[in-house]
Design a protein around this motif. Structure first.
Motif, PDB file in Angstrom:
ATOM      1  N   VAL A 292     -44.564 -69.599   0.873  1.00  0.00           N
ATOM      2  CA  VAL A 292     -45.057 -70.926   0.514  1.00  0.00           C
ATOM      3  C   VAL A 292     -43.912 -71.792   0.006  1.00  0.00           C
ATOM      4  CG1 VAL A 292     -46.536 -72.184  -1.113  1.00  0.00           C
ATOM      5  CG2 VAL A 292     -47.420 -70.199   0.095  1.00  0.00           C
ATOM      6  N   ALA A 293     -43.021 -71.211  -0.789  1.00  0.00           N
ATOM      7  CA  ALA A 293     -41.903 -71.978  -1.332  1.00  0.00           C
ATOM      8  C   ALA A 293     -40.920 -72.396  -0.243  1.00  0.00           C
ATOM      9  CB  ALA A 293     -41.177 -71.154  -2.395  1.00  0.00           C
ATOM     10  N   SER A 294     -40.859 -71.636   0.847  1.00  0.00           N
ATOM     11  CA  SER A 294     -39.892 -71.957   1.888  1.00  0.00           C
ATOM     12  C   SER A 294     -40.418 -72.968   2.903  1.00  0.00           C
ATOM     13  CB  SER A 294     -39.475 -70.684   2.627  1.00  0.00           C
ATOM     14  OG  SER A 294     -40.552 -70.187   3.385  1.00  0.00           O
ATOM     15  N   THR A 295     -41.717 -73.222   2.912  1.00  0.00           N
ATOM     16  CA  THR A 295     -42.265 -74.165   3.882  1.00  0.00           C
ATOM     17  C   THR A 295     -42.047 -75.595   3.419  1.00  0.00           C
ATOM     18  OG1 THR A 295     -44.449 -74.067   2.865  1.00  0.00           O
ATOM     19  CG2 THR A 295     -44.033 -72.564   4.688  1.00  0.00           C
ATOM     20  N   ASP A 296     -41.886 -76.486   4.371  1.00  0.00           N
ATOM     21  CA  ASP A 296     -41.722 -77.900   4.066  1.00  0.00           C
ATOM     22  C   ASP A 296     -43.090 -78.564   3.953  1.00  0.00           C
ATOM     23  OD1 ASP A 296     -38.975 -77.766   4.113  1.00  0.00           O
ATOM     24  OD2 ASP A 296     -38.855 -78.205   6.257  1.00  0.00           O
ATOM     25  N   THR A 297     -43.200 -79.492   3.013  1.00  0.00           N
ATOM     26  CA  THR A 297     -44.440 -80.224   2.847  1.00  0.00           C
ATOM     27  C   THR A 297     -44.557 -81.278   3.939  1.00  0.00           C
ATOM     28  OG1 THR A 297     -44.326 -79.902   0.472  1.00  0.00           O
ATOM     29  CG2 THR A 297     -45.783 -81.623   1.239  1.00  0.00           C
ATOM     30  N   THR A 298     -45.693 -81.284   4.615  1.00  0.00           N
ATOM     31  CA  THR A 298     -45.965 -82.289   5.632  1.00  0.00           C
ATOM     32  C   THR A 298     -47.313 -82.915   5.325  1.00  0.00           C
ATOM     33  OG1 THR A 298     -47.051 -80.702   7.087  1.00  0.00           O
ATOM     34  CG2 THR A 298     -44.679 -80.982   7.378  1.00  0.00           C
ATOM     35  N   GLU A 299     -47.704 -83.873   6.135  1.00  0.00           N
ATOM     36  CA  GLU A 299     -48.994 -84.508   5.919  1.00  0.00           C
ATOM     37  C   GLU A 299     -50.142 -83.531   6.127  1.00  0.00           C
ATOM     38  OE1 GLU A 299     -49.486 -88.124   8.073  1.00  0.00           O
ATOM     39  OE2 GLU A 299     -47.578 -88.932   7.405  1.00  0.00           O
ATOM     40  N   SER A 300     -49.985 -82.561   7.009  1.00  0.00           N
ATOM     41  CA  SER A 300     -51.051 -81.589   7.250  1.00  0.00           C
ATOM     42  C   SER A 300     -51.080 -80.503   6.178  1.00  0.00           C
ATOM     43  CB  SER A 300     -50.870 -80.949   8.631  1.00  0.00           C
ATOM     44  OG  SER A 300     -49.654 -80.223   8.658  1.00  0.00           O
ATOM     45  N   SER A 301     -50.030 -80.418   5.377  1.00  0.00           N
ATOM     46  CA  SER A 301     -49.974 -79.422   4.311  1.00  0.00           C
ATOM     47  C   SER A 301     -49.577 -80.122   3.011  1.00  0.00           C
ATOM     48  CB  SER A 301     -48.943 -78.346   4.667  1.00  0.00           C
ATOM     49  OG  SER A 301     -48.768 -77.458   3.596  1.00  0.00           O
ATOM     50  N   PRO A 302     -50.551 -80.665   2.282  1.00  0.00           N
ATOM     51  CA  PRO A 302     -50.225 -81.418   1.071  1.00  0.00           C
ATOM     52  C   PRO A 302     -49.607 -80.541  -0.019  1.00  0.00           C
ATOM     53  CG  PRO A 302     -52.601 -81.417   1.494  1.00  0.00           C
ATOM     54  CD  PRO A 302     -51.959 -80.603   2.554  1.00  0.00           C
ATOM     55  N   ARG A 303     -48.880 -81.186  -0.892  1.00  0.00           N
ATOM     56  CA  ARG A 303     -48.183 -80.472  -1.967  1.00  0.00           C
ATOM     57  C   ARG A 303     -49.155 -79.749  -2.895  1.00  0.00           C
ATOM     58  NH1 ARG A 303     -43.748 -77.840  -2.779  1.00  0.00           N
ATOM     59  NH2 ARG A 303     -43.084 -77.853  -4.911  1.00  0.00           N
ATOM     60  N   TRP A 304     -50.329 -80.346  -3.173  1.00  0.00           N
ATOM     61  CA  TRP A 304     -51.284 -79.698  -4.078  1.00  0.00           C
ATOM     62  C   TRP A 304     -51.764 -78.376  -3.500  1.00  0.00           C
ATOM     63  CZ3 TRP A 304     -56.060 -78.452  -2.318  1.00  0.00           C
ATOM     64  CH2 TRP A 304     -56.551 -79.138  -1.212  1.00  0.00           C
ATOM     65  N   LEU A 305     -51.817 -78.271  -2.179  1.00  0.00           N
ATOM     66  CA  LEU A 305     -52.234 -77.015  -1.557  1.00  0.00           C
ATOM     67  C   LEU A 305     -51.188 -75.930  -1.784  1.00  0.00           C
ATOM     68  CD1 LEU A 305     -54.352 -75.628   0.182  1.00  0.00           C
ATOM     69  CD2 LEU A 305     -53.116 -76.427   2.187  1.00  0.00           C
ATOM     70  N   GLU A 306     -49.925 -76.293  -1.670  1.00  0.00           N
ATOM     71  CA  GLU A 306     -48.852 -75.326  -1.911  1.00  0.00           C
ATOM     72  C   GLU A 306     -48.835 -74.884  -3.370  1.00  0.00           C
ATOM     73  OE1 GLU A 306     -45.258 -77.147  -0.604  1.00  0.00           O
ATOM     74  OE2 GLU A 306     -45.914 -77.257   1.489  1.00  0.00           O
ATOM     75  N   VAL A 307     -48.973 -75.836  -4.283  1.00  0.00           N
ATOM     76  CA  VAL A 307     -48.986 -75.500  -5.710  1.00  0.00           C
ATOM     77  C   VAL A 307     -50.201 -74.630  -6.032  1.00  0.00           C
ATOM     78  CG1 VAL A 307     -49.179 -76.465  -8.037  1.00  0.00           C
ATOM     79  CG2 VAL A 307     -47.656 -77.524  -6.368  1.00  0.00           C
ATOM     80  N   GLY A 308     -51.334 -74.934  -5.435  1.00  0.00           N
ATOM     81  CA  GLY A 308     -52.534 -74.133  -5.646  1.00  0.00           C
ATOM     82  C   GLY A 308     -52.364 -72.703  -5.150  1.00  0.00           C
ATOM     83  N   ALA A 309     -51.698 -72.544  -4.011  1.00  0.00           N
ATOM     84  CA  ALA A 309     -51.456 -71.207  -3.477  1.00  0.00           C
ATOM     85  C   ALA A 309     -50.545 -70.406  -4.402  1.00  0.00           C
ATOM     86  CB  ALA A 309     -50.844 -71.304  -2.083  1.00  0.00           C
ATOM     87  N   VAL A 310     -49.505 -71.028  -4.891  1.00  0.00           N
ATOM     88  CA  VAL A 310     -48.594 -70.346  -5.813  1.00  0.00           C
ATOM     89  C   VAL A 310     -49.316 -70.001  -7.110  1.00  0.00           C
ATOM     90  CG1 VAL A 310     -46.502 -70.610  -7.199  1.00  0.00           C
ATOM     91  CG2 VAL A 310     -46.517 -71.341  -4.813  1.00  0.00           C
ATOM     92  N   ALA A 311     -50.125 -70.909  -7.628  1.00  0.00           N
ATOM     93  CA  ALA A 311     -50.874 -70.649  -8.859  1.00  0.00           C
ATOM     94  C   ALA A 311     -51.856 -69.495  -8.664  1.00  0.00           C
ATOM     95  CB  ALA A 311     -51.611 -71.906  -9.302  1.00  0.00           C
ATOM     96  N   THR A 312     -52.493 -69.438  -7.512  1.00  0.00           N
ATOM     97  CA  THR A 312     -53.426 -68.346  -7.232  1.00  0.00           C
ATOM     98  C   THR A 312     -52.708 -67.002  -7.221  1.00  0.00           C
ATOM     99  OG1 THR A 312     -54.809 -69.829  -5.931  1.00  0.00           O
ATOM    100  CG2 THR A 312     -55.098 -67.481  -5.553  1.00  0.00           C
ATOM    101  N   VAL A 313     -51.537 -66.969  -6.617  1.00  0.00           N
ATOM    102  CA  VAL A 313     -50.765 -65.723  -6.580  1.00  0.00           C
ATOM    103  C   VAL A 313     -50.331 -65.327  -7.980  1.00  0.00           C
ATOM    104  CG1 VAL A 313     -48.597 -64.705  -5.789  1.00  0.00           C
ATOM    105  CG2 VAL A 313     -50.012 -66.004  -4.207  1.00  0.00           C
TER     106      VAL A 313
END
Length: 58
Positions: A24-45
């Motif tokens: 998740v940390a290595s992926t680039d944020t795009t319009e189809s993958s918002p930043r809140w989704l990445e932060v949520g995934a990291v928080a869940t882990v």
């Protein structure tokens, strides 16, 4: 025997969680993958890892 299996399970689950965080940390944020989704995934882990640690210590 159960203690060994629990230890193996925790090690494997932790490795999968850490690899997920790195992915998740290595992926680039795009319009189809918002930043809140990445932060949520990291928080869940992280919550999962804390729960696994608490279960191991209990």
């Amino acid at each position: 025997m159960a203690g060994v299996l629990n230890t193996v399970y925790i090690i494997v689950a932790t490795l999968v969680a850490v690899l997920g965080v790195l992915f998740v940390a290595s992926t680039d944020t795009t319009e189809s993958s918002p930043r809140w989704l990445e932060v949520g995934a990291v928080a869940t882990v992280l919550v999962f890892l804390l729960a696994m640690g608490a279960q191991l210590l209990a």
